[in-house]
Scaffold this motif. Structure first.
Motif, PDB file in Angstrom:
ATOM      1  N   THR A 275     -40.346 -33.604   9.406  1.00 29.14           N
ATOM      2  CA  THR A 275     -39.413 -33.435  10.541  1.00 29.14           C
ATOM      3  C   THR A 275     -39.513 -34.547  11.577  1.00 29.14           C
ATOM      4  N   GLU A 276     -40.556 -35.396  11.526  1.00 29.21           N
ATOM      5  CA  GLU A 276     -40.707 -36.442  12.543  1.00 29.21           C
ATOM      6  C   GLU A 276     -39.687 -37.567  12.388  1.00 29.21           C
ATOM      7  N   ILE A 277     -39.310 -37.846  11.145  1.00 24.53           N
ATOM      8  CA  ILE A 277     -38.305 -38.882  10.915  1.00 24.53           C
ATOM      9  C   ILE A 277     -37.272 -38.369   9.920  1.00 24.53           C
ATOM     10  N   TRP A 278     -36.099 -38.974   9.956  1.00 27.30           N
ATOM     11  CA  TRP A 278     -35.055 -38.718   8.960  1.00 27.30           C
ATOM     12  C   TRP A 278     -34.849 -40.001   8.182  1.00 27.30           C
ATOM     13  N   ASN A 279     -34.951 -39.934   6.854  1.00 30.23           N
ATOM     14  CA  ASN A 279     -34.862 -41.134   6.029  1.00 30.23           C
ATOM     15  C   ASN A 279     -34.099 -40.798   4.754  1.00 30.23           C
ATOM     16  N   TYR A 280     -32.866 -41.297   4.648  1.00 29.38           N
ATOM     17  CA  TYR A 280     -32.019 -41.014   3.489  1.00 29.38           C
ATOM     18  C   TYR A 280     -32.671 -41.560   2.231  1.00 29.38           C
ATOM     19  N   SER A 281     -32.748 -40.723   1.188  1.00 28.42           N
ATOM     20  CA  SER A 281     -33.519 -41.094   0.006  1.00 28.42           C
ATOM     21  C   SER A 281     -32.949 -40.478  -1.261  1.00 28.42           C
ATOM     22  N   SER A 282     -32.475 -41.320  -2.175  1.00 31.96           N
ATOM     23  CA  SER A 282     -32.045 -40.832  -3.485  1.00 31.96           C
ATOM     24  C   SER A 282     -33.239 -40.353  -4.298  1.00 31.96           C
ATOM     25  N   GLY A 283     -34.403 -40.919  -4.023  1.00 31.29           N
ATOM     26  CA  GLY A 283     -35.612 -40.456  -4.697  1.00 31.29           C
ATOM     27  C   GLY A 283     -35.916 -39.011  -4.383  1.00 31.29           C
ATOM     28  N   THR A 284     -35.623 -38.595  -3.149  1.00 30.27           N
ATOM     29  CA  THR A 284     -35.833 -37.206  -2.760  1.00 30.27           C
ATOM     30  C   THR A 284     -34.951 -36.279  -3.589  1.00 30.27           C
ATOM     31  N   SER A 285     -33.698 -36.671  -3.809  1.00 26.79           N
ATOM     32  CA  SER A 285     -32.785 -35.839  -4.592  1.00 26.79           C
ATOM     33  C   SER A 285     -33.256 -35.700  -6.033  1.00 26.79           C
ATOM     34  N   ASN A 286     -33.765 -36.781  -6.612  1.00 28.51           N
ATOM     35  CA  ASN A 286     -34.256 -36.682  -7.983  1.00 28.51           C
ATOM     36  C   ASN A 286     -35.584 -35.947  -8.068  1.00 28.51           C
ATOM     37  N   LEU A 287     -36.373 -36.017  -7.012  1.00 29.95           N
ATOM     38  CA  LEU A 287     -37.560 -35.171  -6.923  1.00 29.95           C
ATOM     39  C   LEU A 287     -37.139 -33.701  -6.933  1.00 29.95           C
ATOM     40  N   LEU A 288     -36.113 -33.377  -6.175  1.00 34.64           N
ATOM     41  CA  LEU A 288     -35.596 -32.002  -6.143  1.00 34.64           C
ATOM     42  C   LEU A 288     -35.082 -31.574  -7.518  1.00 34.64           C
ATOM     43  N   SER A 289     -34.489 -32.512  -8.257  1.00 30.05           N
ATOM     44  CA  SER A 289     -34.030 -32.190  -9.606  1.00 30.05           C
ATOM     45  C   SER A 289     -35.210 -31.851 -10.508  1.00 30.05           C
ATOM     46  N   GLY A 290     -36.302 -32.600 -10.348  1.00 23.00           N
ATOM     47  CA  GLY A 290     -37.503 -32.312 -11.125  1.00 23.00           C
ATOM     48  C   GLY A 290     -38.126 -30.974 -10.744  1.00 23.00           C
ATOM     49  N   ILE A 291     -38.128 -30.667  -9.447  1.00 24.59           N
ATOM     50  CA  ILE A 291     -38.648 -29.373  -8.982  1.00 24.59           C
ATOM     51  C   ILE A 291     -37.773 -28.240  -9.512  1.00 24.59           C
ATOM     52  N   LEU A 292     -36.461 -28.474  -9.540  1.00 19.35           N
ATOM     53  CA  LEU A 292     -35.539 -27.475 -10.087  1.00 19.35           C
ATOM     54  C   LEU A 292     -35.879 -27.179 -11.545  1.00 19.35           C
ATOM     55  N   ARG A 293     -36.178 -28.219 -12.296  1.00 19.97           N
ATOM     56  CA  ARG A 293     -36.512 -28.031 -13.716  1.00 19.97           C
ATOM     57  C   ARG A 293     -37.716 -27.124 -13.885  1.00 19.97           C
ATOM     58  N   LYS A 294     -38.665 -27.212 -12.955  1.00 21.01           N
ATOM     59  CA  LYS A 294     -39.886 -26.407 -13.040  1.00 21.01           C
ATOM     60  C   LYS A 294     -39.635 -24.919 -12.785  1.00 21.01           C
ATOM     61  N   GLN A 295     -38.438 -24.586 -12.313  1.00 27.31           N
ATOM     62  CA  GLN A 295     -38.132 -23.183 -12.049  1.00 27.31           C
ATOM     63  C   GLN A 295     -37.738 -22.428 -13.314  1.00 27.31           C
ATOM     64  N   PHE A 296     -37.653 -23.131 -14.436  1.00 26.39           N
ATOM     65  CA  PHE A 296     -37.215 -22.519 -15.685  1.00 26.39           C
ATOM     66  C   PHE A 296     -38.303 -22.633 -16.739  1.00 26.39           C
ATOM     67  N   ASP A 297     -38.315 -21.686 -17.652  1.00 25.47           N
ATOM     68  CA  ASP A 297     -39.344 -21.672 -18.690  1.00 25.47           C
ATOM     69  C   ASP A 297     -39.103 -22.726 -19.756  1.00 25.47           C
ATOM     70  N   THR A 298     -37.848 -23.075 -19.990  1.00 31.96           N
ATOM     71  CA  THR A 298     -37.545 -24.045 -21.041  1.00 31.96           C
ATOM     72  C   THR A 298     -36.603 -25.129 -20.517  1.00 31.96           C
ATOM     73  N   HIS A 299     -36.611 -26.250 -21.214  1.00 28.00           N
ATOM     74  CA  HIS A 299     -35.716 -27.348 -20.874  1.00 28.00           C
ATOM     75  C   HIS A 299     -34.259 -26.926 -21.071  1.00 28.00           C
ATOM     76  N   GLN A 300     -34.002 -26.132 -22.105  1.00 31.53           N
ATOM     77  CA  GLN A 300     -32.631 -25.681 -22.365  1.00 31.53           C
ATOM     78  C   GLN A 300     -32.083 -24.863 -21.197  1.00 31.53           C
ATOM     79  N   GLU A 301     -32.910 -24.005 -20.629  1.00 34.00           N
ATOM     80  CA  GLU A 301     -32.455 -23.199 -19.483  1.00 34.00           C
ATOM     81  C   GLU A 301     -32.103 -24.086 -18.296  1.00 34.00           C
ATOM     82  N   TYR A 302     -32.898 -25.114 -18.085  1.00 32.96           N
ATOM     83  CA  TYR A 302     -32.631 -26.064 -16.999  1.00 32.96           C
ATOM     84  C   TYR A 302     -31.318 -26.800 -17.243  1.00 32.96           C
ATOM     85  N   LEU A 303     -31.095 -27.255 -18.468  1.00 31.19           N
ATOM     86  CA  LEU A 303     -29.870 -27.974 -18.790  1.00 31.19           C
ATOM     87  C   LEU A 303     -28.641 -27.085 -18.621  1.00 31.19           C
TER      88      LEU A 303
END
Length: 445
Positions: A275-303
């Motif tokens: 919260t101290e700084i705001w820094n636009y980052s495409s890396g953050t979005s792809n990190l979120l995509s990776g975290i999203l993948r971890k919410q599913f038991d299989t790769h197929q469910e994520y896809l």
């Protein structure tokens, strides 16, 4: 004579140094050219010559020579014969840049699509549009506004679409583009990714205060462990990131060199408390995509998840999200859809997550993503851009939007019941967008 020799020596050294420092850039240049060429030809079904001569007519990229291999559904590019890169296309996953690890990866899994045959008109179906003229629209004036914008060759606009009260009241395309042409949204994809988290939250499967680093990334010590999903969605994690597309930077290395794009941001140092700084980052979005993948038991469910729960659910049947070499959705940048389907996404938000009676995400989610993020000067919410501080001076302050490179936009204006989609090949200034939106809104009586 000595002076001439000395001058030539200096020039030679200068050329050698320039070559030494710029040689690594060739990898990124040919990477961009081959990837973009493959996606446009095999996914958007566009002419390779036009992509090479028009789309790639930009600094540095125009140095690349791209070629398409139709039989293998691939494209290669190099700069003066150096640093050749290859991108291959896989139906259902899009195009991906190859590297030395490519052969080791299995691309047998593809998303399952559920695309219903419908008889409804836009936006709830794909069987044409309502042709009723709304009494409070000056269609002649609107046509003039859209035609004027399309005819400005410097703006390089490719499509303009205006939806008012769920009806398409204006629609224009440049030569070579139609209502059926898929167009790359670039960072508008970030807003798609954020919406997937809104859906998970609505289903009670996750909350925005979840701290993913200890559980998902095994980082249990140091300040990174306190970063929440909320911090990531608002680009205020405090993680270092350089979002510069015109040099070798964090974002260009991630998009054109990394096999797994979900790791780049997580590996960077933390330079401030969340919260101290705001820094636009495409890396953050792809990190979120990776975290999203971890919410599913299989790769197929994520896809399957983005299509089953959002994309095909609201009839964005043209949309395709491309993946990296590890099968992660490139949530920062690589979402493709027709202009009409991008408009459907805007309408979903205009209707606060309700799609023809189906509540896709909570009404409160709209308030969340459109709430200004600290230190963003009122311009950013949670993976959406805002007009809270009047960046567009003559446009309602409740406007918020999905924004992408080269001026891709989905503008959502709740107070006017309007969604505007603009796609193109040239970034527009705030003043240009302000004028366009203002002039469109002035056609509504």
């Amino acid at each position: 004579m000595k002076k001439i020799k000395w001058t030539l020596a200096v020039l030679l050294v200068g050329l050698l140094l320039a070559g030494y420092f710029n040689y690594p850039k060739l990898n990124l240049i040919s990477g961009y050219a081959s990837k973009n060429l493959a996606s446009n030809v095999f996914l958007a079904h566009r002419d390779a010559y036009l992509v090479n001569t028009i789309d790639h007519d930009m600094p540095l990229i125009k140095l690349a020579k791209g070629e398409v291999q139709t039989e293998s559904k691939s494209a290669t590019a190099s700069v003066f014969g150096l640093m050749e890169r290859k991108a291959v296309y896989k139906e259902g996953l899009g195009a991906v840049l190859t590297n030395e690890t490519y052969a080791a990866h299995n691309f047998s899994l593809i998303p399952h699509r559920i695309q219903k045959i419908d008889t409804l008109q836009f936006p709830f179906g794909n069987q044409g549009i309502v042709d009723t003229l709304l009494p409070d629209v000056d269609y002649d004036k609107l046509g003039y506004v859209l035609t004027t914008a399309m005819n400005d060759s410097l703006q390089k606009t490719r499509s303009l679409l205006v939806v008012y009260k769920d009806q398409i009241i204006g629609e224009k395309y440049s030569k070579g583009f139609t209502k059926d042409t898929r167009i790359l949204g670039w960072s508008m994809t970030k807003s798609i990714l954020a919406t997937l988290y809104g859906i998970l939250q609505y289903e009670g499967k996750i909350n925005m205060e979840y701290k993913p680093f200890p559980e998902v990334l095994n980082i249990t010590e140091g300040p990174k462990k306190d970063i929440t999903l909320n911090h990531l969605l608002r680009m205020q994690s405090g993680l270092a990131w350089d979002e510069d597309y015109f040099k070798i930077s964090d974002v260009t290395k991630m998009l054109f060199l990394d096999s797994d794009m979900s790791k780049a941001q997580a590996l960077n140092d933390i330079i401030a408390k969340p919260t101290e700084i705001w820094n636009y980052s495409s890396g953050t979005s792809n990190l979120l995509s990776g975290i999203l993948r971890k919410q599913f038991d299989t790769h197929q469910e994520y896809l399957d998840f983005p299509y089953a729960k959002l994309i095909d659910r609201i009839g964005m049947n043209s949309m395709l999200l491309e993946t990296d070499l590890e099968g992660n959705y490139v949530g920062s940048s690589y979402g493709w859809a027709t202009t009409r389907d991008w408009a459907k996404f805007g309408l979903l938000y205009l209707h606060k997550g309700n799609w023809n009676g189906d509540q896709v995400f909570s009404e409160d989610w709209v308030g969340y993503i459109s709430k200004p993020t600290v230190n963003s000067n009122g311009t950013y919410g949670a993976h959406f851009w805002l007009n809270e501080k009047g960046k567009y001076a003559d446009v309602p302050r409740d406007l918020y939007s999905a924004n992408g490179f080269q001026g891709q936009r989905v503008f959502i204006i709740p107070s006017k019941e309007v969604v505007i989609v603009r796609t193109g090949l040239e970034e527009q200034s705030d003043e240009q967008f302000n004028t366009l939106i203002r002039d469109i809104l002035e056609t509504l009586k």
